[in-house]
Design a protein around this motif. Sequence first.
Motif, mmCIF file in Angstrom:
data_model
loop_
_atom_site.group_PDB
_atom_site.id
_atom_site.type_symbol
_atom_site.label_atom_id
_atom_site.label_comp_id
_atom_site.label_asym_id
_atom_site.label_seq_id
_atom_site.Cartn_x
_atom_site.Cartn_y
_atom_site.Cartn_z
ATOM 1 N N ASP A 166 0.824 -1.201 0.000
ATOM 2 C CA ASP A 166 0.000 0.000 0.000
ATOM 3 C C ASP A 166 0.865 1.262 0.000
ATOM 4 O OD1 ASP A 166 -2.431 1.318 -0.158
ATOM 5 O OD2 ASP A 166 -2.636 1.485 2.015
ATOM 6 N N TRP A 167 1.869 1.280 -0.860
ATOM 7 C CA TRP A 167 2.807 2.398 -0.927
ATOM 8 C C TRP A 167 2.405 3.458 -1.951
ATOM 9 C CZ3 TRP A 167 8.223 -0.401 -0.857
ATOM 10 C CH2 TRP A 167 8.475 -0.863 0.437
ATOM 11 N N ALA A 168 1.347 3.236 -2.706
ATOM 12 C CA ALA A 168 0.959 4.183 -3.760
ATOM 13 C C ALA A 168 0.865 5.627 -3.262
ATOM 14 C CB ALA A 168 -0.347 3.748 -4.413
ATOM 15 N N PRO A 169 0.308 5.875 -2.068
ATOM 16 C CA PRO A 169 0.219 7.271 -1.624
ATOM 17 C C PRO A 169 1.581 7.951 -1.472
ATOM 18 C CG PRO A 169 -1.179 5.866 -0.264
ATOM 19 C CD PRO A 169 -0.345 4.964 -1.129
ATOM 20 N N TYR A 170 2.626 7.179 -1.314
ATOM 21 C CA TYR A 170 3.966 7.729 -1.087
ATOM 22 C C TYR A 170 4.792 7.813 -2.362
ATOM 23 C CZ TYR A 170 2.316 6.197 3.429
ATOM 24 O OH TYR A 170 1.542 5.981 4.529
ATOM 25 N N SER B 51 4.713 9.430 -5.194
ATOM 26 C CA SER B 51 4.523 10.559 -6.105
ATOM 27 C C SER B 51 5.838 10.780 -6.850
ATOM 28 C CB SER B 51 4.151 11.812 -5.316
ATOM 29 O OG SER B 51 5.256 12.237 -4.529
ATOM 30 N N PRO B 52 5.787 11.420 -8.002
ATOM 31 C CA PRO B 52 7.036 11.712 -8.702
ATOM 32 C C PRO B 52 8.032 12.482 -7.830
ATOM 33 C CG PRO B 52 5.210 11.990 -10.195
ATOM 34 C CD PRO B 52 4.615 11.749 -8.829
ATOM 35 N N LYS B 53 7.553 13.434 -7.057
ATOM 36 C CA LYS B 53 8.441 14.206 -6.186
ATOM 37 C C LYS B 53 9.130 13.298 -5.175
ATOM 38 C CE LYS B 53 7.004 16.129 -2.421
ATOM 39 N NZ LYS B 53 7.901 15.588 -1.396
ATOM 40 N N ASN B 54 8.382 12.435 -4.532
ATOM 41 C CA ASN B 54 8.970 11.538 -3.529
ATOM 42 C C ASN B 54 9.924 10.532 -4.158
ATOM 43 O OD1 ASN B 54 7.521 12.826 -1.530
ATOM 44 N ND2 ASN B 54 6.019 11.205 -1.279
ATOM 45 N N LEU B 55 9.567 10.021 -5.318
ATOM 46 C CA LEU B 55 10.446 9.064 -5.988
ATOM 47 C C LEU B 55 11.739 9.729 -6.443
ATOM 48 C CD1 LEU B 55 7.758 7.084 -7.983
ATOM 49 C CD2 LEU B 55 9.141 6.209 -6.083
ATOM 50 N N ALA B 56 11.656 10.974 -6.939
ATOM 51 C CA ALA B 56 12.868 11.701 -7.334
ATOM 52 C C ALA B 56 13.756 11.960 -6.122
ATOM 53 C CB ALA B 56 12.501 13.014 -8.026
ATOM 54 N N ALA B 57 13.144 12.295 -4.980
ATOM 55 C CA ALA B 57 13.925 12.519 -3.758
ATOM 56 C C ALA B 57 14.597 11.222 -3.318
ATOM 57 C CB ALA B 57 13.033 13.069 -2.649
ATOM 58 N N ALA B 58 13.852 10.122 -3.338
ATOM 59 C CA ALA B 58 14.415 8.827 -2.942
ATOM 60 C C ALA B 58 15.540 8.415 -3.891
ATOM 61 C CB ALA B 58 13.315 7.762 -2.918
ATOM 62 N N TYR C 148 14.251 2.903 -8.335
ATOM 63 C CA TYR C 148 13.557 4.172 -8.128
ATOM 64 C C TYR C 148 13.385 4.920 -9.444
ATOM 65 C CZ TYR C 148 13.167 4.209 -3.046
ATOM 66 O OH TYR C 148 12.802 3.932 -1.751
ATOM 67 N N LEU C 149 14.392 4.875 -10.318
ATOM 68 C CA LEU C 149 14.280 5.535 -11.609
ATOM 69 C C LEU C 149 13.163 4.902 -12.442
ATOM 70 C CD1 LEU C 149 15.276 7.636 -13.620
ATOM 71 C CD2 LEU C 149 17.007 5.988 -14.346
ATOM 72 N N LEU C 150 13.082 3.589 -12.431
ATOM 73 C CA LEU C 150 11.999 2.914 -13.155
ATOM 74 C C LEU C 150 10.636 3.319 -12.616
ATOM 75 C CD1 LEU C 150 13.280 -0.742 -13.661
ATOM 76 C CD2 LEU C 150 13.043 1.064 -15.381
ATOM 77 N N GLN C 151 10.510 3.394 -11.294
ATOM 78 C CA GLN C 151 9.228 3.777 -10.703
ATOM 79 C C GLN C 151 8.865 5.219 -11.041
ATOM 80 O OE1 GLN C 151 8.478 1.880 -6.578
ATOM 81 N NE2 GLN C 151 10.704 1.942 -6.834
ATOM 82 N N CYS D 25 9.803 6.911 -13.733
ATOM 83 C CA CYS D 25 9.398 6.921 -15.139
ATOM 84 C C CYS D 25 8.022 6.294 -15.324
ATOM 85 C CB CYS D 25 10.441 6.212 -15.998
ATOM 86 S SG CYS D 25 11.972 7.167 -16.136
ATOM 87 N N ASP D 26 7.721 5.263 -14.575
ATOM 88 C CA ASP D 26 6.401 4.632 -14.640
ATOM 89 C C ASP D 26 5.319 5.622 -14.213
ATOM 90 O OD1 ASP D 26 4.558 2.476 -15.004
ATOM 91 O OD2 ASP D 26 4.629 2.062 -12.845
#
Length: 116
Positions: A32-36, A38-45, A86-89, A91-92
Amino acid sequence: MAQETVRECFKEPAQDITQLVQALRVFAAERDWAPYHSPKNLAAALSVEAAELLEHFQWLTEAQSRSLAPVKKAEVAAEAADVFLYLLQLCDQLDIDLIQAARLKMVVNAVKYPAP
């Protein structure tokens, strides 16, 4: 039909990025990680993981960075995988075809930096 599990995604080795992206979707959905994600969060990670990758090379000479001990190489591989995933996510989430973007970037770079 029951939702696919990560184990089901990897019954056979992933043959392409599309299968890997699907496994990442399943992995995130199971937690249930979808809420976390976001493109912003994934770029930060992604940035954090890239820094963790760089940390393995901090203070090494050029020669040392080219001949890592097996344990260190495994650690670097794990960090590289984190960056890749993280890059794949990212871009997805943004509907970016990473392979196509990379091909286009190589064409742009070939024009910008022609071979002598």
